[in-house]
Write a protein that holds these residues in place. Structure first.
Motif, short mmCIF file in Angstrom:
data_model
loop_
_atom_site.label_atom_id
_atom_site.label_comp_id
_atom_site.label_asym_id
_atom_site.label_seq_id
_atom_site.Cartn_x
_atom_site.Cartn_y
_atom_site.Cartn_z
N ALA A 145 0.83 -1.21 0.00
CA ALA A 145 0.00 0.00 0.00
C ALA A 145 0.85 1.25 0.00
N ILE A 146 1.96 1.22 0.75
CA ILE A 146 2.86 2.38 0.79
C ILE A 146 3.44 2.64 -0.60
N ASP A 147 3.83 1.58 -1.29
CA ASP A 147 4.38 1.74 -2.64
C ASP A 147 3.38 2.36 -3.60
N MET A 212 -12.60 1.98 35.70
CA MET A 212 -12.50 0.53 35.95
C MET A 212 -11.06 0.03 35.87
N LYS A 213 -10.11 0.98 35.80
CA LYS A 213 -8.69 0.65 35.68
C LYS A 213 -8.39 -0.09 34.38
N ILE A 214 -9.11 0.27 33.34
CA ILE A 214 -8.90 -0.26 32.00
C ILE A 214 -8.32 0.85 31.14
N GLY A 215 -7.23 0.56 30.44
CA GLY A 215 -6.59 1.57 29.61
C GLY A 215 -7.21 1.61 28.22
N THR A 216 -7.11 2.76 27.58
CA THR A 216 -7.65 2.94 26.23
C THR A 216 -6.68 3.76 25.38
N LEU A 217 -6.85 3.65 24.07
CA LEU A 217 -6.07 4.47 23.15
C LEU A 217 -6.92 4.81 21.93
N TRP A 218 -7.16 6.09 21.72
CA TRP A 218 -7.80 6.55 20.48
C TRP A 218 -6.85 6.22 19.34
N ASN A 219 -7.35 5.52 18.31
CA ASN A 219 -6.45 5.01 17.28
C ASN A 219 -6.88 5.51 15.90
N GLY A 220 -6.48 6.73 15.59
CA GLY A 220 -6.79 7.31 14.29
C GLY A 220 -6.07 6.63 13.15
N LEU A 221 -4.88 6.07 13.44
CA LEU A 221 -4.13 5.36 12.40
C LEU A 221 -4.88 4.12 11.94
N LEU A 222 -5.43 3.38 12.89
CA LEU A 222 -6.18 2.19 12.53
C LEU A 222 -7.46 2.56 11.77
N LYS A 223 -8.08 3.65 12.18
CA LYS A 223 -9.26 4.12 11.46
C LYS A 223 -8.91 4.40 10.00
N ARG A 224 -7.78 5.06 9.77
CA ARG A 224 -7.37 5.39 8.40
C ARG A 224 -7.06 4.12 7.60
N VAL A 225 -6.47 3.13 8.28
CA VAL A 225 -6.19 1.87 7.60
C VAL A 225 -7.47 1.24 7.07
N VAL A 226 -8.49 1.16 7.92
CA VAL A 226 -9.75 0.52 7.54
C VAL A 226 -10.55 1.37 6.57
N GLU A 227 -10.51 2.67 6.77
CA GLU A 227 -11.35 3.57 5.99
C GLU A 227 -10.78 3.87 4.62
N SER A 228 -9.47 4.08 4.54
CA SER A 228 -8.87 4.59 3.31
C SER A 228 -7.91 3.64 2.62
N ILE A 229 -7.11 2.92 3.39
CA ILE A 229 -6.05 2.13 2.79
C ILE A 229 -6.56 0.75 2.35
N PHE A 230 -7.29 0.09 3.25
CA PHE A 230 -7.82 -1.24 2.94
C PHE A 230 -9.33 -1.24 3.14
N PRO A 231 -10.07 -0.53 2.30
CA PRO A 231 -11.52 -0.41 2.52
C PRO A 231 -12.26 -1.74 2.46
N ASP A 232 -11.66 -2.77 1.85
CA ASP A 232 -12.31 -4.08 1.83
C ASP A 232 -12.43 -4.67 3.23
N MET A 233 -11.58 -4.20 4.15
CA MET A 233 -11.64 -4.70 5.52
C MET A 233 -12.92 -4.26 6.23
N LYS A 234 -13.50 -3.19 5.78
CA LYS A 234 -14.73 -2.69 6.39
C LYS A 234 -15.82 -3.74 6.30
N ALA A 235 -15.98 -4.33 5.13
CA ALA A 235 -17.00 -5.37 4.95
C ALA A 235 -16.64 -6.62 5.74
N LYS A 236 -15.35 -6.97 5.77
CA LYS A 236 -14.92 -8.16 6.49
C LYS A 236 -15.17 -8.02 7.99
#
Length: 275
Positions: A145-147, A212-236
């Motif tokens: 994808a980078i290429d 609840m002592k549960i950690g979280t991370l907002w992940n905009g990079l992963l959103k971009r992967v699913v939304e823009s780079i590999f949109p077929d993953m959205k259906a999967k």
């Protein structure tokens, strides 16, 4: 049917339910009644506001609810919760108990949405092995994808190159951070408040998780992967085609501890007057 029920032995006919109904659907006919159930958007304010606990709706009664008196956290406790929240980038690999995940989701589901649409779609991946497989597929496809060009913005291209390099050379997974769980939120494009609804849901999810002592991370990079780079993953992933993605969020037990809050100073405020 909204199943609006008034306990006449408890009702004091104060009219608060009628006053607080957004659409003005409740009227006092000796006792409260709903004039037009089709217009009710199920906010349950009538149930919440009744001082006598006389109203039930949608199969929910006052006995099902938590009394607020004596059960609300103080403002200093809430301030510490908010200021103590951190973006967690290191996780214990052990998964959370399913009942804790369900509690977290159920509480966050009470987050407000525009006109109480409650149309946020939660895609949950709670199996750590599934996340490892998902991560492996993403990284195996990333170089190609980078290429081809992952973005028109050079800084994003450089960022994804760095992500790929660190995974290959150091085994550091910047996209998934070895978190045992993740959620992705989406909402129908037909919902006018979908962007706000999704962001508010994740904000409530994050703060409840932190309590609840549960950690979280907002992940905009992963959103971009699913939304823009590999949109077929959205259906999967089972995300409906007509949905916009909100954000992805990793979560799990933190492998790092923060003993104190950070301090960001006073809010930057621009005060205006209207003439």
């Amino acid at each position: 049917m909204k199943n609006f029920i008034v306990d006449k032995d408890l009702c004091v006919q104060c009219g608060l339910c009628a006053q607080d109904c957004f659409f003005g659907l409740i009227e006092l006919d000796t006792y409260p009644r709903i004039k037009d159930e089709q217009k009710c958007f199920e906010c349950q304010h009538c149930l919440a506001v009744c001082p006598a606990g006389a109203i039930s709706i949608l199969g929910n009664s006052p006995e099902d609810c938590t009394p607020l008196k004596g059960n609300m956290p103080g403002e200093d406790e809430v301030a510490t919760l908010i200021k103590g929240r951190r973006s967690v980038r290191s996780y214990d690999p052990e998964p959370l108990e399913p009942e804790r995940i369900q509690k977290l989701l159920d509480v966050a589901w009470h987050a407000p949405t525009g006109v109480n649409s409650r149309c946020v779609h939660i895609t949950l991946m709670d199996d750590p092995e599934s996340i490892k497989k998902f991560s492996k597929e993403v990284h195996s496809r990333l170089d190609s994808a980078i290429d081809k060009g992952v973005s028109d913005f050079p800084y994003l291209v450089d960022l994804f190159k760095m992500i790929s390099k660190r995974m290959k050379e150091e085994g550091v997974d910047i996209l998934f951070r070895d978190a045992p769980h993740l959620i992705i939120v989406s909402a129908p494009q037909s919902v006018p408040s979908r962007i706000g609804d999704m962001t508010i849901f994740l904000s409530y999810f994050e703060l409840m998780a932190h309590s609840m002592k549960i950690g979280t991370l907002w992940n905009g990079l992963l959103k971009r992967v699913v939304e823009s780079i590999f949109p077929d993953m959205k259906a999967k992933l089972g995300i409906p085609e007509d949905h916009d993605l909100g954000y992805a969020m990793l979560f799990g037990t933190p492998a790092v501890k923060y003993p104190r809050t950070v301090e960001r100073g006073s809010a930057r405020v621009r005060r205006v007057e209207w003439e």
